[in-house]
Design an enzyme around this catalytic site. Sequence first.
Site, PDB file in Angstrom:
ATOM      1  N   LYS A  49       0.833  -1.216   0.000  1.00 50.42           N
ATOM      2  CA  LYS A  49       0.000   0.000   0.000  1.00 50.42           C
ATOM      3  C   LYS A  49       0.859   1.255   0.000  1.00 50.42           C
ATOM      4  CE  LYS A  49      -2.615   2.562   3.485  1.00 50.42           C
ATOM      5  NZ  LYS A  49      -1.481   3.323   4.050  1.00 50.42           N
ATOM      6  N   ASN A  50       1.805   1.324   0.928  1.00 48.69           N
ATOM      7  CA  ASN A  50       2.528   2.586   1.101  1.00 48.69           C
ATOM      8  C   ASN A  50       3.482   2.879  -0.052  1.00 48.69           C
ATOM      9  OD1 ASN A  50       1.115   2.997   3.415  1.00 48.69           O
ATOM     10  ND2 ASN A  50       2.775   2.462   4.813  1.00 48.69           N
ATOM     11  N   ARG A  87      -5.149  10.102   3.299  1.00 52.11           N
ATOM     12  CA  ARG A  87      -3.999  10.877   3.740  1.00 52.11           C
ATOM     13  C   ARG A  87      -2.930  10.961   2.648  1.00 52.11           C
ATOM     14  NH1 ARG A  87      -2.113  13.663   7.630  1.00 52.11           N
ATOM     15  NH2 ARG A  87       0.129  13.879   7.686  1.00 52.11           N
ATOM     16  N   CYS A  89      -5.750   7.860   8.674  1.00 52.09           N
ATOM     17  CA  CYS A  89      -5.921   7.287  10.009  1.00 52.09           C
ATOM     18  C   CYS A  89      -5.680   8.329  11.098  1.00 52.09           C
ATOM     19  CB  CYS A  89      -4.932   6.137  10.219  1.00 52.09           C
ATOM     20  SG  CYS A  89      -5.496   4.602   9.520  1.00 52.09           S
ATOM     21  N   ARG A 147      -0.851  15.083  12.866  1.00 55.66           N
ATOM     22  CA  ARG A 147      -0.151  14.635  11.657  1.00 55.66           C
ATOM     23  C   ARG A 147       0.220  15.852  10.804  1.00 55.66           C
ATOM     24  NH1 ARG A 147      -2.348   8.888   9.432  1.00 55.66           N
ATOM     25  NH2 ARG A 147      -0.293   8.971   8.469  1.00 55.66           N
ATOM     26  N   PRO A 148       1.236  16.594  11.241  1.00 55.97           N
ATOM     27  CA  PRO A 148       1.609  17.800  10.502  1.00 55.97           C
ATOM     28  C   PRO A 148       2.248  17.461   9.162  1.00 55.97           C
ATOM     29  CG  PRO A 148       3.183  17.361  12.262  1.00 55.97           C
ATOM     30  CD  PRO A 148       2.120  16.319  12.382  1.00 55.97           C
ATOM     31  N   ILE A 149       2.279  18.453   8.266  1.00 54.86           N
ATOM     32  CA  ILE A 149       2.993  18.256   6.998  1.00 54.86           C
ATOM     33  C   ILE A 149       4.057  19.349   6.809  1.00 54.86           C
ATOM     34  CG2 ILE A 149       1.144  16.985   5.790  1.00 54.86           C
ATOM     35  CD1 ILE A 149       0.641  19.689   4.307  1.00 54.86           C
ATOM     36  N   ASP A 150       4.488  19.909   7.948  1.00 57.76           N
ATOM     37  CA  ASP A 150       5.473  20.996   7.871  1.00 57.76           C
ATOM     38  C   ASP A 150       6.755  20.565   7.153  1.00 57.76           C
ATOM     39  OD1 ASP A 150       5.593  19.393  10.355  1.00 57.76           O
ATOM     40  OD2 ASP A 150       7.424  20.524  10.716  1.00 57.76           O
ATOM     41  N   GLN A 151       7.165  19.320   7.311  1.00 57.77           N
ATOM     42  CA  GLN A 151       8.411  18.874   6.677  1.00 57.77           C
ATOM     43  C   GLN A 151       8.249  18.710   5.163  1.00 57.77           C
ATOM     44  OE1 GLN A 151      11.343  18.802   8.464  1.00 57.77           O
ATOM     45  NE2 GLN A 151       9.922  19.718   9.924  1.00 57.77           N
ATOM     46  N   ASP A 186       3.408   0.423  12.286  1.00 56.90           N
ATOM     47  CA  ASP A 186       2.198  -0.139  11.678  1.00 56.90           C
ATOM     48  C   ASP A 186       1.965  -1.611  12.067  1.00 56.90           C
ATOM     49  OD1 ASP A 186       1.759   2.297  10.563  1.00 56.90           O
ATOM     50  OD2 ASP A 186       2.128   1.709   8.491  1.00 56.90           O
ATOM     51  N   ARG A 206      -9.094   0.107   3.476  1.00 55.30           N
ATOM     52  CA  ARG A 206      -8.151   1.082   2.907  1.00 55.30           C
ATOM     53  C   ARG A 206      -6.818   0.422   2.579  1.00 55.30           C
ATOM     54  NH1 ARG A 206      -6.277   4.729   6.779  1.00 55.30           N
ATOM     55  NH2 ARG A 206      -4.836   5.124   5.105  1.00 55.30           N
TER      56      ARG A 206
HETATM   57  C1  UD1 Z   1       3.718   6.724   6.745  1.00 54.64           C
HETATM   58  C2  UD1 Z   1       2.804   5.553   6.526  1.00 54.64           C
HETATM   59  C3  UD1 Z   1       2.154   5.139   7.826  1.00 54.64           C
HETATM   60  C4  UD1 Z   1       3.206   4.894   8.890  1.00 54.64           C
HETATM   61  C5  UD1 Z   1       4.166   6.053   8.979  1.00 54.64           C
HETATM   62  C6  UD1 Z   1       5.352   5.771   9.908  1.00 54.64           C
HETATM   63  C7  UD1 Z   1       2.109   5.961   4.245  1.00 54.64           C
HETATM   64  C8  UD1 Z   1       1.000   6.310   3.320  1.00 54.64           C
HETATM   65  N1  UD1 Z   1       1.789   5.936   5.550  1.00 54.64           N
HETATM   66  O1  UD1 Z   1       2.911   7.805   7.189  1.00 54.64           O
HETATM   67  O2  UD1 Z   1       1.404   3.974   7.596  1.00 54.64           O
HETATM   68  O3  UD1 Z   1       2.582   4.717  10.143  1.00 54.64           O
HETATM   69  O4  UD1 Z   1       4.704   6.379   7.697  1.00 54.64           O
HETATM   70  O5  UD1 Z   1       6.051   4.640   9.463  1.00 54.64           O
HETATM   71  O6  UD1 Z   1       3.212   5.656   3.839  1.00 54.64           O
HETATM   72  N2  UD1 Z   1       5.940  14.436  11.031  1.00 54.64           N
HETATM   73  C9  UD1 Z   1       6.129  15.772  11.292  1.00 54.64           C
HETATM   74  N3  UD1 Z   1       6.067  16.645  10.230  1.00 54.64           N
HETATM   75  C10 UD1 Z   1       5.826  16.222   8.952  1.00 54.64           C
HETATM   76  C11 UD1 Z   1       5.641  14.857   8.708  1.00 54.64           C
HETATM   77  C12 UD1 Z   1       5.703  13.971   9.774  1.00 54.64           C
HETATM   78  O7  UD1 Z   1       6.351  16.184  12.427  1.00 54.64           O
HETATM   79  O8  UD1 Z   1       5.790  17.061   8.046  1.00 54.64           O
HETATM   80  C13 UD1 Z   1       6.001  13.466  12.167  1.00 54.64           C
HETATM   81  C14 UD1 Z   1       4.658  12.745  12.385  1.00 54.64           C
HETATM   82  O9  UD1 Z   1       3.813  13.495  13.223  1.00 54.64           O
HETATM   83  C15 UD1 Z   1       5.112  11.446  13.006  1.00 54.64           C
HETATM   84  C16 UD1 Z   1       6.477  11.177  12.345  1.00 54.64           C
HETATM   85  O10 UD1 Z   1       6.896  12.415  11.800  1.00 54.64           O
HETATM   86  O11 UD1 Z   1       5.298  11.601  14.395  1.00 54.64           O
HETATM   87  C17 UD1 Z   1       6.450  10.135  11.227  1.00 54.64           C
HETATM   88  O12 UD1 Z   1       5.496  10.522  10.253  1.00 54.64           O
HETATM   89  P1  UD1 Z   1       5.648  10.100   8.714  1.00 54.64           P
HETATM   90  O13 UD1 Z   1       6.814   9.179   8.552  1.00 54.64           O
HETATM   91  O14 UD1 Z   1       5.618  11.345   7.904  1.00 54.64           O
HETATM   92  O15 UD1 Z   1       4.331   9.309   8.455  1.00 54.64           O
HETATM   93  P2  UD1 Z   1       3.457   9.284   7.151  1.00 54.64           P
HETATM   94  O16 UD1 Z   1       4.330   9.446   5.952  1.00 54.64           O
HETATM   95  O17 UD1 Z   1       2.285  10.193   7.288  1.00 54.64           O
END
Ligand code: UD1
Length: 427
Positions: A22-23, A93, A117, A122-126, A305, A397
């Site tokens: 999936k991912n 997501r 989920c 779940r920020p996207i700042d990065q 996961d 999903r």
């Molecule tokens: C992906 C997986 C999800 C898995 C996760 C961690 C997909 C579609 N989903 O989610 O199943 O649980 O990796 O292995 O691939 N963070 C920030 N800022 C950001 C982005 C992330 O602070 O801009 C933090 C998140 O809050 C979290 C950590 O980084 O604590 C890891 O998140 P991330 O690896 O980005 O997870 P996803 O890509 O959303």
Amino acid sequence: MEKFVIKGGRCLNGEVVISGAKNAAVGIIPAVILSDEPCILENVPDISDVSISLRILHEMGAKVQTLSRDTFRIDASGINNYCVPYESARQMRASYYFLGALLGKFNKARVSMPGGCPLGDRPIDQHLKAFSALGARCNLDHGMIDVSADNLKGSQIYLDVVSVGATMNAMLAAVKAKGLSVIENAAKEPHIVDLANFLNSMGADIMGAGTDVIKIRGVGYLRGTTYSVIPDQIEAGTFMVAAAATGGDVLIKNVIPKHLESISNKLEKIGVNVEEFDDSVRVWVDGPLVKTNIKTMPHPGFPTDMQPQMATLLTLAEGTSIITEGVWEQRFRYVDELRRMGADISVDGKVAVVEGTGCLQGAPVKACDLRAGAALIIAGLAASGVTEVEDIHHIERGYDNLDKKLQALGGDIIKKHFPGSSVRKAI
Ligand code: UD1
């Protein structure tokens, strides 16, 4: 409303074939936008996150042709807008990967803030930091994310946290940017390597995927390709735990055993037998299950996961286990549901203490997210009596025909349609 109805107490036995990851698929499907020629994707899982991704491409003007159950031909050359339809994007997501892909192709993208989920903040700042480093302007406006650039320029991208999504989005945006981009503190998950391999098969120049420094030299043109998505590490892990929880003996086929090492090691510590072959693993139980401690971490650590599924197994083991969640803020919401089935688990912040009770009882429960849902199904298969799992759209999903695959292994699970509300029945 649909539910899974499970009669527990049967050992799982036989063989199961794991679907595509999936991912990886949810990153690779938007990445097709970057090519000016048709691409063929094989080993694509039949899950709703994939259907939504393909529907978004179709709605944007791509031609999506189904060649077989798991193979699609996608011609994205007809896409001429950079705005992802709101209704589709907010359901998933991973729709944020359209941001990186559209930005990389058109220097512009507009996508709604992602759903997915509920695992805490779940920020996207990065993601946005990576786009900015490449020269893009980023704005949040009425629930939509707007990114645009005059020209994307290769640059150093330092991620403050190890993020799968931000790493993949940075790769998508940088692959055609002029010059060299270097992603530092990159995530190393198998799906990151798979996205890099896919892009390289189209003519991209990406090195270092799978390490924490990824170097991308921008190219002007990406051609069509035929590419097979890697097997799903988490689906495989889920079947490994299900086999163990039911005291079964299952050969799990179409896997990359190296991707399963952290899961296999923990299972062996718990007393489960795991035998690796070239592209399969056999999992069986012939003795008592015992406690262990788990801390989830980014790859190659133990995957977050797999945490709910493993917690379920540890309720069936002897002794007290401690689980520390190292990735998400709120990943123990499923514990209340497991408690309804007789589990003895206490949670304090990011730490759960699991007292092995050796048994679970069937109960009506709700899946609060994708992997929580998988954990409840495992619990239902191992429990005495009947378990009804509600809110199964979360499970669909990310799991390809989970009920049918479990049935083929001897599990007594069926999907039933229930008219009316989701009010819980008394046990
Ligand atoms: C992906 C997986 C999800 C898995 C996760 C961690 C997909 C579609 N989903 O989610 O199943 O649980 O990796 O292995 O691939 N963070 C920030 N800022 C950001 C982005 C992330 O602070 O801009 C933090 C998140 O809050 C979290 C950590 O980084 O604590 C890891 O998140 P991330 O690896 O980005 O997870 P996803 O890509 O959303």
